[in-house]
Scaffold this active site. Structure first.
Site, PDB file in Angstrom:
ATOM      1  N   CYS A   1     -40.773  -2.966  17.107  1.00 44.62           N
ATOM      2  CA  CYS A   1     -39.415  -3.259  17.592  1.00 44.62           C
ATOM      3  C   CYS A   1     -39.059  -2.455  18.834  1.00 44.62           C
ATOM      4  CB  CYS A   1     -38.396  -3.008  16.484  1.00 44.62           C
ATOM      5  SG  CYS A   1     -38.245  -1.281  15.950  1.00 44.62           S
TER       6      CYS A   1
ATOM      7  N   HIS B   1     -34.882   0.234  13.053  1.00 45.56           N
ATOM      8  CA  HIS B   1     -35.110  -1.036  13.752  1.00 45.56           C
ATOM      9  C   HIS B   1     -34.103  -1.180  14.882  1.00 45.56           C
ATOM     10  CE1 HIS B   1     -36.709  -5.066  14.264  1.00 45.56           C
ATOM     11  NE2 HIS B   1     -35.474  -5.527  14.311  1.00 45.56           N
TER      12      HIS B   1
ATOM     13  N   HIS C   1     -35.808  -9.801  19.084  1.00 45.81           N
ATOM     14  CA  HIS C   1     -36.484  -8.563  18.684  1.00 45.81           C
ATOM     15  C   HIS C   1     -37.916  -8.853  18.250  1.00 45.81           C
ATOM     16  CE1 HIS C   1     -34.922  -9.237  14.250  1.00 45.81           C
ATOM     17  NE2 HIS C   1     -35.677 -10.209  14.685  1.00 45.81           N
TER      18      HIS C   1
END
Length: 355
Positions: A264, A316, A328
């Site tokens: 991420c 994240h 993402h």
């Protein structure tokens, strides 16, 4: 007799202020006020006020109103008192990110109002904290009809709710195990002397401790290469850069030089780097750059951070495309779009603006 007493208590609850409560939500097994409030983007205090609840106890089958009985959009919370500071008592399961979200403020604002809290993880049940100062008016009603803050209003890009390039501010960073001041300075794109200059209480650069909060001058934020464009142009450019990698696979710890696989944060590093903005490597580090903004005010190009495990640690990061869309690199999909208002929104804990 007990049954009659219980029935009387329930009647008084559902007839608070002489009005019947609208059955906006029926409590299910396993529900809690905190869970219902989070899922419906309101605060626990608001739910209690709207439903005449004196405690956090609810039961399956109970009907709860999810909005004010007096006006559909105004939230009549106790935070409208401008004559004194508003306090909040820490409860089981709380963390500063959740409290900030429920009261439409930021973690940075809470830390500023509570200088005795040096680390956002150092709170305890029963602790009283200040969530609003007496100079702030009606902090729980910032969204008025004349000032839309959400990113789904592209027709008014000339009136963003905050400055578009806040490159002269500061941010805070919490020292973690293995950190050194030199490494922290390098990670945020500043010199060690600048870091020491902003933290004059540090007399020895080699003597820092885990959990210590240091000030990062200049927000640790790079100036975009093309500084003559509006924030919206830069945001569109960031999103276009990210779209090039749609379909790339997920790889934890992927090198920031790879373009075939990302985790991420390597994805956000690559995408923003292509637009002249250098971000630190991990999602937890990226959460400390830029300018923190309320989750209710995110717009395209902002970064939003998540705690997917509920342990109070950011793990994240995603890019906001619009009010309902994220871009993402996720473990299950690789680089892809995702709906913000589904699995992800309840787990969002912070948002920052770097454009």
């Amino acid at each position: 007799m007990k049954k009659k007493i219980m029935a009387g208590a329930l009647v008084s609850t559902f007839m608070f202020s002489g009005q019947a409560i609208a059955s906006d939500y029926v409590v299910k097994s396993g529900d809690s006020l905190w869970k219902i409030a989070t899922n419906n983007q309101v605060s626990v205090n608001e739910l209690k006020n709207w439903n005449g609840l004196k405690s956090d106890i609810i039961f399956p089958g109970q009907s709860l109103a999810l909005k004010s009985k007096t006006s559909g959009s105004t939230k009549p919370t106790t935070n409208t008192n401008t004559g004194a500071n508003i306090s909040y008592t820490i409860k089981s399961g709380d963390n500063l990110s959740v409290i900030a979200r429920n009261h439409q403020t930021t973690v940075s604002a809470l830390l500023s109002l509570n200088p005795t809290i040096k680390n956002q993880n150092q709170i305890y049940i029963g602790q009283k904290i200040t969530i609003s100062s007496n100079s702030t008016q009606t902090p729980n009603t910032p969204n008025t009809p004349n000032t839309p803050n959400t990113p789904n209003t592209p027709s008014t890009p000339s009136t963003p709710s905050t400055p578009s390039t806040p490159v002269t501010g500061t941010s805070n960073y919490t020292i973690k195990s293995g950190d050194s001041l030199s490494a922290v300075a390098q990670r945020h794109g500043i010199s060690l002397s600048a870091l020491l200059g902003a933290n004059q209480n540090i007399k020895d650069a080699n003597r820092i401790s885990v959990g210590q909060v240091v000030i990062i001058p200049g927000s640790g934020q790079a100036t975009p290469v093309n500084g003559n464009g509006s924030w919206e142009v830069k945001a569109d450019s960031v999103i276009e850069s990210g779209k090039k990698y749609l379909g790339a696979s997920y790889l934890y710890g992927a090198s920031v030089n790879r373009t075939d696989a990302f985790d991420c944060s390597s994805f956000t590093v690559k995408v923003y780097q292509e637009n002249g903005i250098n971000l630190p490597r991990t999602s937890a580090q990226q959460a400390n750059v830029g300018t923190e903004i309320p989750l209710s005010q995110v717009r395209k190009g902002d970064l939003v951070f998540f705690d997917t495990t509920g342990d109070g640690i950011i793990n994240h990061v995603s890019i906001i495309v619009d009010s309902n869309t994220l871009l993402h690199s996720a473990t299950s999909t690789g680089v892809a779009y995702a709906s913000f208002n589904s699995y992800w929104k309840p787990k969002a804990v912070k948002a920052v603006r770097v454009l």
